[in-house]
Scaffold this active site. Structure first.
Site, mmCIF file in Angstrom:
data_model
loop_
_atom_site.group_PDB
_atom_site.id
_atom_site.type_symbol
_atom_site.label_atom_id
_atom_site.label_comp_id
_atom_site.label_asym_id
_atom_site.label_seq_id
_atom_site.Cartn_x
_atom_site.Cartn_y
_atom_site.Cartn_z
ATOM 1 N N ARG A 69 0.805 -1.222 0.000
ATOM 2 C CA ARG A 69 0.000 0.000 0.000
ATOM 3 C C ARG A 69 0.836 1.268 0.000
ATOM 4 O O ARG A 69 0.366 2.326 -0.403
ATOM 5 C CB ARG A 69 -0.996 -0.050 1.154
ATOM 6 C CG ARG A 69 -2.120 -1.036 0.887
ATOM 7 C CD ARG A 69 -2.876 -1.411 2.122
ATOM 8 N NE ARG A 69 -2.257 -2.516 2.837
ATOM 9 C CZ ARG A 69 -2.584 -2.897 4.066
ATOM 10 N NH1 ARG A 69 -3.499 -2.229 4.723
ATOM 11 N NH2 ARG A 69 -1.989 -3.922 4.632
ATOM 12 N N GLU A 106 2.169 -7.167 12.419
ATOM 13 C CA GLU A 106 1.113 -7.448 13.398
ATOM 14 C C GLU A 106 0.668 -8.909 13.261
ATOM 15 O O GLU A 106 0.386 -9.573 14.235
ATOM 16 C CB GLU A 106 -0.077 -6.506 13.154
ATOM 17 C CG GLU A 106 -1.123 -6.584 14.251
ATOM 18 C CD GLU A 106 -2.237 -5.565 14.062
ATOM 19 O OE1 GLU A 106 -2.382 -5.014 12.956
ATOM 20 O OE2 GLU A 106 -2.962 -5.327 15.048
#
Ligand SMILES: O=P(O)(O)OC[C@H]1O[C@H](OP(=O)(O)OP(=O)(O)O)[C@H](O)[C@@H]1O
Ligand SMILES: Nc1ncnc2[nH]cnc12
Length: 190
Positions: A69, A106
């Site tokens: 992204r 994460e």
């Protein structure tokens, strides 16, 4: 509304509204920040790029975007700033010699690479990504991986991450270090 009239407060509201929280994606316990509605709105997407460009115009020599992204935001930002764009890609995608670093996310881990000749000595690099979660990706931008290795050593020894050294008075952080994730996070997340 024209982009000129989208003042900072309105923009912040519209950014917040166009980033959707998706609980438990891609796995239980993760609150996923979905930026696809923001990309779908050309006014907000364009205003975000313009806002960032206004902050960094004349201060950077190259924009580096982190796959995936960070590429989406980084490329138009580089064009708006009138500087070159360097893709930082997932492993195995770049054909030339690369610097490579592996880091934790994460959920899962990643290995990213950048061409060794993409950034020259002294270049001021604006590193762009979309979301800060654990903060693992941004230290990895120092492609040697030293920060990552230090963090791993401290984790193994059950020590907290070392706090950032206090800034010496009168010493400005290089642009590359000033544009860390917290800035991007305040731009992009509610
Ligand atoms: O703060 P961190 O824990 O480093 O997490 C943030 C990173 O995780 C995502 O990338 P990811 O590789 O998961 O997905 P993407 O390839 O879709 O960008 C996101 O785009 C950031 O690069
Ligand atoms: N919570 C999160 N939302 C969106 N992208 C992510 N990448 C890693 N953690 C994320």
């Amino acid at each position: 509304m024209t982009r000129d009239r989208m003042d900072a407060v309105t923009l912040a509201d519209r950014i917040a509204a166009s980033i959707h929280d998706v609980p438990d994606f891609p796995q239980p316990g993760v609150l996923f920040k979905d930026i696809t509605p923001l990309l779908r709105d050309p006014e907000v997407f364009g205003a975000v790029v313009e806002e960032w460009a206004g902050r960094f115009r004349g201060q950077v020599d190259v924009v580096a975007g982190i796959e995936a992204r960070g590429l989406v935001f980084g490329a138009p930002l580089a064009l708006a700033l009138g500087v070159g764009f360097v893709p930082v890609r997932k492993v195995g995608k770049l054909p030339g010699d690369t610097h490579t670093v592996t880091y934790d996310l994460e959920y899962g881990s990643a290995t990213i690479e950048v061409h060794t000749d993409a950034i020259g000595p002294g270049d001021r690099v604006l590193v762009v990504d979309d979301v800060l979660a654990t903060g693992g990706t941004l230290p990895a931008r120092r492609a040697g991986g030293g920060a990552r290795r230090r963090l791993r050593r401290r984790r193994r020894a059950r020590l907290p991450p070392r706090p950032r050294a206090p800034r010496r008075p009168g010493r400005r952080r290089p642009a590359e270090r000033r544009v860390g994730a917290p800035r991007l996070r305040t731009r992009l997340t509610p």
